[in-house]
Design an enzyme around this catalytic site. Structure first.
Site, PDB file in Angstrom:
ATOM      1  N   GLY A 171       0.181  -0.984  -0.555  1.00 36.74           N
ATOM      2  CA  GLY A 171       0.013  -0.120  -0.007  1.00 36.74           C
ATOM      3  C   GLY A 171       0.734   1.071   0.180  1.00 36.74           C
ATOM      4  N   ARG A 227       2.140   3.205   2.184  1.00 31.81           N
ATOM      5  CA  ARG A 227       3.307   2.379   3.057  1.00 31.81           C
ATOM      6  C   ARG A 227       4.693   2.512   2.280  1.00 31.81           C
ATOM      7  NH1 ARG A 227       6.318   0.416   7.515  1.00 31.81           N
ATOM      8  NH2 ARG A 227       7.040   2.470   8.522  1.00 31.81           N
ATOM      9  N   CYS A 228       4.197   0.676   2.170  1.00 30.26           N
ATOM     10  CA  CYS A 228       5.103  -0.096   1.184  1.00 30.26           C
ATOM     11  C   CYS A 228       5.828   0.949  -0.381  1.00 30.26           C
ATOM     12  CB  CYS A 228       4.839  -0.894   1.216  1.00 30.26           C
ATOM     13  SG  CYS A 228       4.334  -2.157   2.301  1.00 30.26           S
ATOM     14  N   MET A 229       4.950   1.564  -0.742  1.00 29.35           N
ATOM     15  CA  MET A 229       5.052   2.523  -1.652  1.00 29.35           C
ATOM     16  C   MET A 229       6.083   3.926  -1.304  1.00 29.35           C
ATOM     17  SD  MET A 229       2.645   1.689  -4.170  1.00 29.35           S
ATOM     18  CE  MET A 229       1.487   3.297  -3.620  1.00 29.35           C
TER      19      MET A 229
END
Length: 394
Positions: A380, A382-384
């Site tokens: 999502g 945050r991951c990106m």
């Protein structure tokens, strides 16, 4: 000013990677090994990512692109030599092919070399013929593509004024940290930045590290971050006074909970959004240090251990979804993988309607973005994103 010490301080600068031709390399034959659950529509994924970047700019966040930084870095001859050494160390190549590729790639324009490093190089894209190229399939990769480079959080994170370059566990992702380390080591923007950990250290991934408060970290230990990786990281950051307490948080070694930030992320200085199934069962070991020795406290419920380490009465939590089925669906769709751009302001995928509604009910401003194609790699907002600079909290 570079650096960050919380998850929710006002975001000033972030590093992203706009998906490109590496996603077009995904096929039904290789998507599992390259860690994608589907074959994304590349053009739509790029549109979604562009909209994500624009949302950040609209909130006065400087957006750096990893691919652009890499291209600029490759203008440096030392950096080119370094990256060719690591990339061509692959044992599948053999000496003859390795010599040819080194000679060829050493002459490439920085942008063309960056393209190979990110999107990969297939056997049928190389004119040189040898026993190795002859025995490999024509569509086998000599340099593997990096579709997961999209998830810049995993390969590095900032602790105060220094950067932690991580050590990714899955073979498909190992080269990501080699490229990230190259940028931090050679790009003028990061000149003089101290680096912690590194690709050759024990396994540690950025998606497992939450900066709960200044001096307090939580680290998920499960599928991607190993116990040895946690120990090395905790030892280093405690010795460097980058933290006073590091919580070891065991998590299930499952695809749906591959990182701690697939279970819980922060949306305010004392509030998280969490997958409710895990809220009561999540445990934490508080780790501090006494001289050269780590001191490990007995396991306690995560929310108790976290609040105690943070020096607050209670760490509040907002559940994903309103019932078990919705919670499971929205957790799988990264409903709790939010990116805080300021206290109580968070970017989230628009499809997680119930989770976003619960965030709004609790006073969190949700900036919703589309992620139907971006989410096919299980990640999502945050991951990106790798926050490079955040304001400290008052």
């Amino acid at each position: 000013m570079l650096g960050a010490d919380t998850e929710v301080g006002r975001l000033r600068t972030v590093m992203l990677h706009r998906p490109g031709d590496e996603l077009a390399r995904l096929t039904p034959r290789n998507n599992d090994s390259l860690l994608f659950d589907g074959i994304p529509w590349v053009g739509r994924a790029q549109d979604e990512h562009d909209a994500f970047a624009q949302v950040l700019r609209d909130h006065d966040v400087e957006v750096l692109y990893l691919r652009e930084l890499l291209t600029e870095t490759l203008a440096d001859e030392t950096a080119r030599t370094d990256v060719l050494d690591t990339t061509l160390a692959d044992r599948r190549l053999g000496d003859t092919l390795r010599r040819h590729l080194r000679a060829h790639l050493a002459e490439e324009h920085p942008d063309d070399l960056a393209q190979v490093l990110v999107a990969g190089l297939r056997n049928d894209e190389v004119k040189h013929r040898s026993i190795v190229t002859g025995l490999l399939r024509t569509d086998d990769f000599l340099v593997d593509p990096l579709p997961n480079l999209l998830f810049t959080r995993d390969s590095s994170l900032w602790l105060r004024d220094r950067v932690v370059v991580t050590s990714l566990a899955m073979p498909a992702r190992v080269r990501e940290t080699q490229l990230t380390r190259l940028v931090y080591a050679h790009h003028p923007r990061f000149a003089g930045t101290p680096v912690q950990h590194g690709p050759d250290a024990e396994r540690l991934e950025g998606g497992d590290v939450l900066e709960l408060a200044a001096g307090v970290l939580a680290v998920g230990v499960g599928e991607r971050t190993t116990p040895a990786g946690f120990e090395r990281f905790a030892t280093d950051v405690l010795a460097a006074d980058l933290a006073r307490t590091v919580l070891a948080v065991p998590i299930a070694q499952d695809r749906a909970t591959m990182h701690l930030d697939t279970i819980v992320t922060m949306v305010d200085r004392d509030t998280v959004v969490i997958y409710p199934t895990m809220a009561d069962s999540l445990q934490a070991y508080a780790v501090t240090h006494d001289g050269d020795e780590l001191v490990v406290a007995p396991a306690r419920p995560f929310f108790v251990a976290a609040a105690d380490a943070m020096g607050i009465e209670r760490l509040h939590h907002i559940d994903t979804g309103l019932d078990p089925v919705t919670a499971e669906r929205e957790q799988w769709d990264d409903g709790n993988n939010t990116l805080a751009i300021a206290p109580r302001v968070a970017i989230a995928y628009e499809r997680n309607e119930q989770t976003n509604a619960r965030l709004a009910e609790h006073g969190v401003e949700v900036v919703a973005i589309s992620g139907s194609e971006l989410g096919s790699g299980r990640g999502g907002p945050r991951c990106m994103s790798c926050p490079v600079a955040r304001d400290p909290l008052d």
